[in-house]
Structures are given as structure tokens and as C-alpha cells.
Motif scaffolding. Structure first.
Motif, PDB file in Angstrom:
ATOM      1  N   ARG A 249     104.867  35.584  21.742  1.00  0.00           N
ATOM      2  CA  ARG A 249     105.411  36.286  20.596  1.00  0.00           C
ATOM      3  C   ARG A 249     106.405  35.369  19.899  1.00  0.00           C
ATOM      4  O   ARG A 249     107.341  34.875  20.496  1.00  0.00           O
ATOM      5  CB  ARG A 249     106.097  37.579  21.052  1.00  0.00           C
ATOM      6  N   ILE A 250     106.192  35.116  18.595  1.00  0.00           N
ATOM      7  CA  ILE A 250     106.989  34.125  17.884  1.00  0.00           C
ATOM      8  C   ILE A 250     107.949  34.729  16.871  1.00  0.00           C
ATOM      9  O   ILE A 250     108.827  34.032  16.356  1.00  0.00           O
ATOM     10  CB  ILE A 250     106.101  33.082  17.175  1.00  0.00           C
ATOM     11  N   SER A 251     107.791  36.013  16.557  1.00  0.00           N
ATOM     12  CA  SER A 251     108.681  36.595  15.554  1.00  0.00           C
ATOM     13  C   SER A 251     108.633  38.112  15.642  1.00  0.00           C
ATOM     14  O   SER A 251     107.582  38.698  15.941  1.00  0.00           O
ATOM     15  CB  SER A 251     108.259  36.149  14.144  1.00  0.00           C
ATOM     16  N   ALA A 476     107.337  36.291  25.893  1.00  0.00           N
ATOM     17  CA  ALA A 476     108.125  36.918  24.831  1.00  0.00           C
ATOM     18  C   ALA A 476     109.613  36.668  25.054  1.00  0.00           C
ATOM     19  O   ALA A 476     110.246  35.876  24.370  1.00  0.00           O
ATOM     20  CB  ALA A 476     107.822  38.411  24.764  1.00  0.00           C
ATOM     21  N   GLY A 477     110.191  37.330  26.051  1.00  0.00           N
ATOM     22  CA  GLY A 477     111.628  37.188  26.284  1.00  0.00           C
ATOM     23  C   GLY A 477     112.433  37.886  25.210  1.00  0.00           C
ATOM     24  O   GLY A 477     111.972  38.813  24.545  1.00  0.00           O
ATOM     25  N   ALA A 478     113.675  37.428  25.042  1.00  0.00           N
ATOM     26  CA  ALA A 478     114.578  38.053  24.066  1.00  0.00           C
ATOM     27  C   ALA A 478     113.972  37.957  22.667  1.00  0.00           C
ATOM     28  O   ALA A 478     113.518  36.896  22.245  1.00  0.00           O
ATOM     29  CB  ALA A 478     115.947  37.374  24.106  1.00  0.00           C
ATOM     30  N   SER A 479     113.972  39.071  21.949  1.00  0.00           N
ATOM     31  CA  SER A 479     113.328  39.112  20.634  1.00  0.00           C
ATOM     32  C   SER A 479     114.149  38.424  19.553  1.00  0.00           C
ATOM     33  O   SER A 479     113.645  38.146  18.473  1.00  0.00           O
ATOM     34  CB  SER A 479     113.060  40.560  20.227  1.00  0.00           C
ATOM     35  N   GLU A 511     113.604  34.465  28.804  1.00  0.00           N
ATOM     36  CA  GLU A 511     112.720  35.380  29.511  1.00  0.00           C
ATOM     37  C   GLU A 511     113.448  36.191  30.569  1.00  0.00           C
ATOM     38  O   GLU A 511     114.529  35.820  31.049  1.00  0.00           O
ATOM     39  CB  GLU A 511     111.559  34.600  30.134  1.00  0.00           C
ATOM     40  N   GLU A 512     112.814  37.319  30.947  1.00  0.00           N
ATOM     41  CA  GLU A 512     113.360  38.184  31.976  1.00  0.00           C
ATOM     42  C   GLU A 512     113.500  37.423  33.291  1.00  0.00           C
ATOM     43  O   GLU A 512     112.673  36.584  33.633  1.00  0.00           O
ATOM     44  CB  GLU A 512     112.461  39.413  32.183  1.00  0.00           C
ATOM     45  N   GLY A 513     114.558  37.732  34.016  1.00  0.00           N
ATOM     46  CA  GLY A 513     114.774  37.090  35.307  1.00  0.00           C
ATOM     47  C   GLY A 513     115.380  35.711  35.216  1.00  0.00           C
ATOM     48  O   GLY A 513     115.364  34.949  36.193  1.00  0.00           O
TER      49      GLY A 513
END
Length: 615
Positions: A249-251, A476-479, A511-513
Motif C-alpha cells: 500500500r503506497i498511499s 502496509a504498516g503506518a498509513s 510495520e506492526e511489531g
């Protein structure tokens, strides 16, 4: 607490207008929508695939105390608040007792989500509810309903991984509030997943292995999610790594309060004009009923191409309704003119949403979009997406030079989500719009299934992937990137206030974690007295890294929260004296952001959370 080896995955779509659930078995395939038990009327219980995210606060004398028996509610339960279909339908006739769009209030930057202010503007004598409590009640209803459904099958909630979806455009305050509401509703810790990503997971599951032949390296997929109250956009880039498709996810777009509810209102205004031309007038309550019925007509015409018109009747005013019922017809031509042409016109890519001049004094409420044209909001998103990609060398390499040859990011495929896109004419219009921006190049539609249920099903699929460690995973991670305000250290100058700097603590895509320890910065934390923290974000600064300084936060970033907190004094250090610290930012496995201030000279540390907004 979440079972470390859950047998099932429960996906929950807590929608602005409707909520839904889906269940997937860890070692199975596919997911099933879980019907929601709810109140259809006094002493009338039924099931439906979705639960309207509406709450109704009855007058104490309006219904008998036992008028709404639910399987999990004891006769001693005195809570009068009704959730679901009856709340929505009956509340449309008594609007000052109806709460809708509570989810949007979680992201209102000017309201503490825990303050009981809903129904907004109502003068009822009964205790109002907070946005947080509304979310908790809706989730508690879903929890009780699914528990009753699963019990005969020998499934317990302790055996499930719960995945709760949130808009990609939600800031971290709203995300954390949603997770906290789920915990308060009895779900414990839940995994958070962005709604557009959930829709994409649902599409891949519904398509099966064939999805890999429908997209190819170099594709940029637009996930266009138009719900009842919000418009949410995301872009996913398709690349190839070691012979395997790699998705990132880029945006993500801004939080836009614009959706199906706006369309219902526009139809209601149009139909009211028809009635007034016939010499009939509507009161405020009748107009709300007309809007509600127009929405039902919109759905009926969108879902059944053979239906040419939908009759609408609005109850009259007064004690006698004989001869006072107002009737009007919503036909397909009116629907196309108002919804398709009104909200999705063929505008130019440089035709962006208008910014209405604000008056000095405004009626306070939700920050609705001032421009109703979704086409223009999409153009702004794709234009800002190019700005975001340009800010990062990694994203530039991912999308390639061709994607940057235009002043906007041009998607090559689109996945529709949300009930609005059940309409073939709406989908076609948006595809034509995108093609007009790319010089006629066709944009492929990734045909989905049940766009109003896809988010719940995709969340269940994602949960199964997490349990098994197999299947698709979109990086994805943080948007967006997150920052904390930093007071400038400089000599005082008469008549001049130095700009507030901002320190990047979480980069976009973290990213998560994972965690980031910011070193090499001389930072000082005030302890032992009340201190203010200001938080900022940006969805177009993908190249910023932890520790990077933004010189003027108020000009270059979006302020999302301001928090006043008393931090415990550090040992023998006098209150009010600053202590040297390092910042450690953590994105938990569940998707929540934690910010720790670590004393550089001891093991002391302080946690600062994105949990409260103040003006």
C-alpha cells in the motif's frame, strides 16, 4: 486475551452506517457472513446480514421495559438504548433521539470522544452517549450476537482471532479509540486492519488463485471505498520479487465525510421540490422520513436493474393521517441525474474540491466535506499520492518512472467497495472518469463480490492468514507519518514567536511489531508538572525517517491531537526541571502506536498515548 493458537478468525466491519461480521476457520477456506440478531420492532426479533450502526434513546414512557427482549438480555436489564434496524427506522421519525454516524465522531478533531454529546444538538432530558460509548455498544451487540450464533457449533470467542477494521484515513487517536471500545465491549485485544485492505483480501479470496492472473507487476490498484458516511481511497502497487507478486500500500486518502448518506439527502431535496411543485409542504420530521425512504429507494433501484421506479409514502402530520399521506415516486432517471451526474460528474483531473469561504461563526458539528463531488476528491487524492510517492526513493523505485510521468498517480485497475458500487452505472461512470484522465487508457475493474460485506469477509481472511502464517500479505504498516511537537530553543525576540518544530517519531509504512529508537537528538522532557504534547501527521511525507525535524509543524503538517498530562517526577529531580530522554516509538503487533520517553541516565520511562483530543 487472544488465544495464541486460535481455531477461527472473526472479521468485524464497524461501519459508519452498517456493521457486519464474517467467520473463517483457520484450517478451512473461505469465510461466512454471520447474521446479526437484532430488534426489528417492539417484541419483534430477527436476523440480518448487517447491523445498522444506529442507536435510539427512547423516552422513559415510550415503550414498556420488556418491549425489546434479546436472547442475551435478562429481564432485569434496564438499559433502554436500542441498537440496529429498529433504532434506525424508528429514530428517523424521532430524530432528536437517534444517533447515527457515531464512528465519524471518533475522528472529530475538536471533540473528546469520551464526552457524552450525542445525539448532537438534541435537548433530550435523558443521559446522552459519547462516541466511544456508541462504538462500545455496537460492538457489544455484535459480540453477544455472534456468541449466541457460535455456541451451538461449539465455538467460543476465546478460540477466535478478532480482526476489527478501521478506515485507512483514521488517525491514530481514532484507531486507538476503536480498539479500546472493542476491549470494553468484551472482545479483548483485537487486530486492526484498514478497510480498503480488507476489501482487497476479500477480492483475492473470492477470486481464488486466479487473482494473480488479473493483476501484474507494474499495476497500481485503486481501492475506492464509498460507504454510507465516508469516502476512503487507497493505492496498492503490484511488483514482483523473486518471481512472486509483491503488494504494498503506497498511499491513503484524507478522512472525507461524504458518502451514501449525502446521496440520500440530495434525493430527498429533489423529491421535496416535486412535492412542493404540487402544492404540498413537508415539516422537518417528514423531510427526515423522506430522506430515509429515498435511501431505501436508492438501494432498491441500484440492486434491481429491472425496477424502473420506487414508490415513496411519507406519513402526514396531525392526529388523523387520513388523506394526509404524501406520495411521490423515485424513478431511475432521477436517481441517475442526482447520484451519478451529481456526485460522479466527468470533471478534469485538475478540478479539485472547492474550499468554501468560512464564516466567522459556524454551527459546530461534524466536519463534513464542503464539496459533494466525489470526482474532485478522487482527483485530489491521486494528485497528492504523486506528491507522497515523490517524497520517497523507495516508492519511486516501486512504481517506476512511467507512473511519475503525469502530475497524478494513474491507477491501472480499480476495486470498488461499499454499497454505492452495487450500481453498475456508478461503477461505469467512475471507470469512464479515470479513463478520461489517462487519455482514454482503459482502467480494469477487479470484479468484487457483495461490496457491502467484503470488508468483514476480508478481515476474516486476513485473520486466518495471521493464524496460519500462510496466504497473501499486503505490506502496509503506518498509513501516514507521525510527529511530536518540539519547542524551539532560541533567544526570545520581542514580537516574534518561534515556529513550532516537529520530530518524526513514526515513518509512513512502519510495520506492526517494529519499533524505532530515536538517538542522536538532544531532547528534554518536563516531569513532575502538567506538560502539553502536540501531535501531527502527514500522508504525503513518505520519505521522512525517525528523528527527522520538520522546521514549521503548523504550516507543513496536520495537527491531530493535543494532550495535557502529568508525568511522574524523575527520582530526585525537582518538578518542572527537564530531564534528558530518548524517544522509543512502537507499533504493536495489534497495530496500535505507543510512544515511550526513556530517561537517558536511568531505567525510568514514560508512556505518552494518542488517546485524548482537546481544542
Amino acid at each position: 486475551m487472544t488465544n495464541p493458537t486460535p481455531r477461527y478468525s472473526l472479521g468485524i466491519d464497524l461501519g459508519t452506517t452498517n456493521s457486519a461480521m464474517a467467520l473463517a476457520e483457520a484450517d478451512g477456506a473461505g469465510s461466512d457472513v454471520v447474521a446479526v440478531t437484532q430488534i426489528l420492532g417492539p417484541n419483534q426479533i430477527g436476523e440480518a446480514a448487517t447491523l445498522p450502526s444506529a442507536l435510539y434513546i427512547p423516552h422513559p414512557d415510550e415503550f414498556p421495559k420488556d418491549a425489546f427482549p434479546l436472547p442475551w438480555r435478562s429481564k432485569k436489564d434496564s438499559d433502554p438504548v436500542v441498537v440496529g434496524r429498529f433504532a434506525r427506522d424508528h429514530g428517523a421519525l424521532v430524530p432528536d433521539r437517534l444517533i447515527t454516524s457515531a464512528k465519524s465522531w471518533l475522528s472529530n478533531p475538536h471533540i473528546d470522544p469520551r464526552q457524552p454529546v450525542l445525539p448532537w444538538g438534541s435537548e433530550i432530558a435523558e443521559t446522552k452517549l459519547s462516541a466511544f460509548d456508541c462504538a462500545r455498544r455496537c460492538l457489544a451487540h455484535l459480540r453477544e450476537s455472534v456468541a449466541v450464533t457460535m455456541a451451538p457449533k461449539g465455538i467460543a470467542l476465546a478460540d477466535t482471532q478478532v480482526v476489527l477494521t478501521v478506515p485507512a484515513s483514521f488517525d491514530d487517536v481514532a484507531r486507538n479509540m476503536t480498539a479500546d471500545a472493542a476491549a470494553a465491549a468484551g472482545f479483548g485485544d483485537v487486530v486492526l486492519l484498514e478497510e480498503p485492505l480488507a476489501a482487497f483480501y476479500a477480492w483475492t479470496a473470492q477470486t481464488g488463485k486466479d487473482w494473480r492472473s488479473q493483476v501484474r507487476p507494474g499495476d497500481i490498484v485503486l481501492v475506492c471505498d464509498i460507504g454510507g458516511g465516508t469516502a476512503d481511497f487507497s493505492l496498492i502497487a503490484i511488483a514482483e520479487k523473486d518471481g512472486v507478486l509483491d503488494l504494498e500500500r503506497i498511499s491513503v486518502g484524507e478522512h472525507i465525510l461524504l458518502g451514501g448518506d449525502n446521496m440520500d439527502l440530495a434525493l430527498a431535496y429533489t423529491l421535496r421540490a416535486v412535492l412542493e411543485d404540487a402544492g404540498k409542504t413537508l415539516g422537518d420530521t417528514q423531510f427526515l422520513a423522506l430522506s430515509h425512504m429515498a435511501g431505501r429507494g436508492k438501494i432498491a433501484l441500484f440492486e434491481d436493474d429491472a425496477l424502473q421506479e420506487f414508490p415513496i409514502s411519507v406519513p402526514g402530520r396531525g392526529s388523523s393521517l387520513l388523506g394526509k399521506t404524501l406520495s411521490v415516486t423515485l424513478d431511475r432517471a432521477t436517481l441517475a441525474r442526482v447520484v451519478v451526474d451529481g456526485f460522479f460528474p466527468l470533471t478534469a483531473i485538475d478540478d479539485l474540491p472547492r474550499t468554501t469561504r468560512r464564516t466567522g461563526l459556524q454551527e459546530f458539528g461534524l466536519p463534513y466535506a464542503s464539496d459533494p463531488v466525489i470526482s474532485k476528491h478522487l482527483a485530489r487524492f491521486l494528485t497528492r499520492s504523486r506528491e507522497n510517492v515523490e517524497a520517497s526513493e523507495a516508492l519511486q523505485a516501486l512504481v517506476g518512472a512511467d507512473a511519475l510521468s503525469r502530475p497524478f498517480i494513474a491507477p491501472t485497475a480499480v476495486l470498488f467497495n461499499g454499497g454505492v458500487f452495487k450500481s453498475a452505472p456508478v461503477r461505469k461512470r467512475l471507470l469512464d472518469l479515470l479513463a478520461s484522465w489517462t487519455g482514454g487508457a482503459a482502467v480494469r475493474e477487479l470484479a468484487g463480490d457483495q461490496p457491502d460485506l467484503a470488508v468483514a469477509k476480508g478481515a476474516a481472511e486476513y485473520g486466518r492468514n495471521r493464524i496460519t502464517g500462510k496466504g497473501l500479505r499486503i505490506r502496509a504498516g503506518a498509513s501516514r507519518s507521525y510527529y511530536i511537537g518540539l519547542e524551539t530553543s532560541m533567544p526570545a525576540v520581542p514580537g516574534f514567536s518561534p515556529p513550532l518544530k516537529a520530530l518524526c517519531v513514526v515513518p509512513q509504512g512502519m510495520e506492526e511489531g517494529t519499533e524505532a529508537l530515536i538517538q542522536g537528538r538532544d531532547l528534554a522532557l518536563v516531569t513532575g508538572e502538567t506538560a502539553e504534547f502536540r501531535f501531527f501527521s502527514s500522508e504525503v511525507r513518505s520519505g521522512d525517517v525517525p528523528g527527522q525535524i520538520v522546521p514549521n509543524a503548523e504550516r507543513e503538517l496536520l495537527e491531530i491531537a493535543s494532550l495535557e498530562v502529568d508525568l511522574a517526577a524523575a527520582g530526585d529531580i525537582p518538578p518542572g526541571q527537564a530531564v534528558p530522554v530518548q524517544i522509543n516509538a512502537v507499533v504493536t503487533e495489534l497495530g496500535k502506536l505507543e510512544l515511550w520517553m526513556k530517561h537517558t541516565n536511568s531505567d525510568r520511562r514514560w508512556k505518552v498515548e494518542f488517546v485524548v483530543r482537546t481544542e
